[in-house]
Design an enzyme around this catalytic site. Structure first.
Site, PDB file in Angstrom:
ATOM      1  N   GLU A  91      -0.254   3.846  90.142  1.00  0.00           N
ATOM      2  CA  GLU A  91      -0.677   3.415  91.583  1.00  0.00           C
ATOM      3  C   GLU A  91       0.689   3.636  92.476  1.00  0.00           C
ATOM      4  OE1 GLU A  91      -3.544  -0.257  90.455  1.00  0.00           O
ATOM      5  OE2 GLU A  91      -1.675  -0.836  90.514  1.00  0.00           O
ATOM      6  N   CYS A 104       4.920   3.076  99.146  1.00  0.00           N
ATOM      7  CA  CYS A 104       5.529   2.697  97.872  1.00  0.00           C
ATOM      8  C   CYS A 104       5.316   3.409  96.852  1.00  0.00           C
ATOM      9  CB  CYS A 104       5.063   1.189  98.026  1.00  0.00           C
ATOM     10  SG  CYS A 104       5.968   0.294  96.322  1.00  0.00           S
ATOM     11  N   CYS A 111       6.787  -0.167  82.531  1.00  0.00           N
ATOM     12  CA  CYS A 111       8.175  -0.301  82.855  1.00  0.00           C
ATOM     13  C   CYS A 111       8.579  -1.207  81.641  1.00  0.00           C
ATOM     14  CB  CYS A 111       8.245  -1.289  84.243  1.00  0.00           C
ATOM     15  SG  CYS A 111      10.002  -1.624  84.420  1.00  0.00           S
ATOM     16  N   CYS A 115      10.140  -7.985  83.585  1.00  0.00           N
ATOM     17  CA  CYS A 115      10.668  -9.297  84.243  1.00  0.00           C
ATOM     18  C   CYS A 115       9.402 -10.187  84.122  1.00  0.00           C
ATOM     19  CB  CYS A 115      10.649  -8.552  85.947  1.00  0.00           C
ATOM     20  SG  CYS A 115      12.251  -7.670  86.052  1.00  0.00           S
ATOM     21  N   CYS A 118       6.254 -10.278  86.880  1.00  0.00           N
ATOM     22  CA  CYS A 118       5.586  -8.950  87.440  1.00  0.00           C
ATOM     23  C   CYS A 118       4.665  -8.508  86.601  1.00  0.00           C
ATOM     24  CB  CYS A 118       7.003  -7.757  87.285  1.00  0.00           C
ATOM     25  SG  CYS A 118       6.346  -6.116  88.011  1.00  0.00           S
ATOM     26  N   CYS A 333       3.662  -6.356  95.953  1.00  0.00           N
ATOM     27  CA  CYS A 333       4.660  -6.540  95.065  1.00  0.00           C
ATOM     28  C   CYS A 333       4.527  -7.047  93.766  1.00  0.00           C
ATOM     29  CB  CYS A 333       6.015  -6.945  95.681  1.00  0.00           C
ATOM     30  SG  CYS A 333       6.487  -6.529  97.162  1.00  0.00           S
TER      31      CYS A 333
HETATM   32  N1  SAH Z   1      12.064  -2.068  89.136  1.00  0.00           N
HETATM   33  C1  SAH Z   1      12.196  -2.024  90.699  1.00  0.00           C
HETATM   34  C2  SAH Z   1      11.270  -1.619  91.533  1.00  0.00           C
HETATM   35  C3  SAH Z   1       9.840  -2.164  91.211  1.00  0.00           C
HETATM   36  S1  SAH Z   1       9.704  -3.986  91.575  1.00  0.00           S
HETATM   37  C4  SAH Z   1      12.904  -3.295  90.982  1.00  0.00           C
HETATM   38  O1  SAH Z   1      12.768  -4.252  89.975  1.00  0.00           O
HETATM   39  O2  SAH Z   1      13.540  -3.348  91.894  1.00  0.00           O
HETATM   40  C5  SAH Z   1       9.616  -4.173  93.564  1.00  0.00           C
HETATM   41  C6  SAH Z   1      10.047  -5.523  93.803  1.00  0.00           C
HETATM   42  O3  SAH Z   1       8.765  -6.583  93.616  1.00  0.00           O
HETATM   43  C7  SAH Z   1      11.119  -6.079  93.044  1.00  0.00           C
HETATM   44  O4  SAH Z   1      12.015  -6.648  94.167  1.00  0.00           O
HETATM   45  C8  SAH Z   1      10.372  -7.316  92.306  1.00  0.00           C
HETATM   46  O5  SAH Z   1      11.630  -8.460  92.419  1.00  0.00           O
HETATM   47  C9  SAH Z   1       9.569  -7.733  93.058  1.00  0.00           C
HETATM   48  N2  SAH Z   1       8.256  -8.443  92.379  1.00  0.00           N
HETATM   49  C10 SAH Z   1       7.996  -8.002  91.271  1.00  0.00           C
HETATM   50  N3  SAH Z   1       6.932  -8.895  90.950  1.00  0.00           N
HETATM   51  C11 SAH Z   1       6.411  -9.441  91.861  1.00  0.00           C
HETATM   52  C12 SAH Z   1       5.427 -10.517  92.202  1.00  0.00           C
HETATM   53  N4  SAH Z   1       4.486 -10.794  91.464  1.00  0.00           N
HETATM   54  N5  SAH Z   1       5.507 -10.919  93.469  1.00  0.00           N
HETATM   55  C13 SAH Z   1       6.338 -10.549  94.649  1.00  0.00           C
HETATM   56  N6  SAH Z   1       7.322  -9.896  94.214  1.00  0.00           N
HETATM   57  C14 SAH Z   1       7.434  -9.101  93.147  1.00  0.00           C
END
Ligand code: SAH
Length: 340
Positions: A91, A104, A111, A115, A118, A333
């Protein structure tokens, strides 16, 4: 397999053409057709001889991924699902804002960093994107925008860009190539979960980009709970590496801090956060957590968000809130998980 056009810098294409027995200035012409005139049909590249066109057709692929679906949210955010050459899908999200269009982009299918908050993490890592697949996202977005300019690029889609270091860096070179996209370094942001060796490598690479780091908690145990990567690369190591990074890179680092109700928004969290960001020239970007299915977490209310911000007001760092864009189409995000 034929190499894809979108994996070459202009210099590399020029070398490739020489290898094919062609004059190297042809690369410039070809880049002009593809990147400036948005022309992908070799037959229409009239400044190239028929002989060269057929040679190119035999040696270089100009294929782009297919856009399978495009969804538009009420706020104008557009999410695209792309079909890659294999069965995989990724996406990308196009975010219009006053005078700005930000794309984006994804760097991996899924991944590996897992986390807890996410959606992409739930897919696991299927594979890295190749250079052409990264560049194609930008090319497709420009096609979609037409006359409107694509101004900013963030590697904040699916995947951890520093886990796909070589391809991501080659993509950045093409993005900054004068004959291709001509992006200025300050318009490209790499966002990382904190891959310390990757940050160190990026620092001395000579390639300039902006760096964003997903902090999410400045308390080691809490960060480990949210982000397993923190067990391997602790906050202490991360901070040391970021300080080193700043000696080589002129831009302020952005810390992303996903706000999770009742988890990382208390007094102790704020104290730790202040201490962590206080030593680094940075910006702080607060992101109210966007819901994902089956999660234990909750988003903060507007009042809680404001309260949190108030307690940081006296910090000498620029503080911004990333308002959720496109949540109703799962484009915000952390909501990207292809296949939905
Ligand atoms: N792997 C990279 C880029 C992808 S995530 C990284 O970790 O930075 C991009 C951003 O989205 C990150 O700052 C992450 O903390 C945030 N993110 C992930 N899941 C989220 C969610 N459910 N709500 C809000 N932000 C989120």
């Amino acid at each position: 397999m034929m190499p894809n056009f979108f994996s070459f810098t202009s210099q590399q294409l020029s070398d490739k053409l020489e290898e094919m027995g062609e004059r190297s200035f042809r690369a410039k012409q070809l880049f002009n057709w593809v990147y400036q005139k948005q022309q992908l049909n070799l037959q229409k590249m009239t400044s190239l001889s028929e002989d060269l066109r057929s040679k190119l057709a035999d040696n270089i692929s100009f294929k782009l991924p297919k856009i399978i679906t495009g969804q538009v949210a009420t706020d104008g955010t557009r999410k695209f699902l792309l079909q890659l050459q294999d069965a995989n899908k990724i996406e990308m999200v196009l975010i219009p804002a006053a005078g700005k269009n930000t794309l984006c982009i994804s760097s991996q299918v899924g991944c590996a960093r897992n986390c807890r908050f996410c959606a992409t993490a739930k897919m696991g890592l299927l594979r890295n994107l190749d250079v052409a697949e990264i560049i194609s996202q930008v090319y497709l977005a420009k096609q979609q925008l037409g006359e409107n300019k694509l101004t900013n690029l963030v590697f904040m889609g699916m995947g951890e860009p520093l886990d796909n270091y070589e391809n991501m860096m080659q993509a950045v070179r093409i993005l900054q190539d004068e004959l291709a996209f001509k992006f200025s370094p300050r318009r490209i942001t790499i966002s990382t979960s904190g891959v310390v060796p990757g940050i160190a490598k990026l620092a001395v690479s000579g390639v300039k980009v902006k760096l964003a780091v997903s902090l999410n908690s400045a308390i080691q145990t809490k960060r480990e709970y949210l982000m397993p990567i923190s067990r391997k690369y602790s906050l202490t190591k991360l901070k040391q590496t970021l300080k080193k990074f700043q000696r080589y890179n002129p831009y302020r680092i952005t810390f992303e801090y996903v706000l999770i109700k009742g988890f990382n928004m208390g007094k102790k969290d704020i104290k730790a956060l202040r201490a962590f960001v206080g030593e680094i020239s940075c910006k702080l970007n607060l992101i109210p957590w966007n819901p994902i299915a089956g999660s234990e977490f909750k988003s903060p209310t507007e009042v809680e968000l404001n309260d949190f911000m108030k307690q940081l007001m006296d910090l000498r760092v620029a503080l911004t809130v990333r308002r959720s864009r496109g949540t109703e189409i799962d484009a915000a995000c952390g909501q990207l998980a292809a296949g939905s």
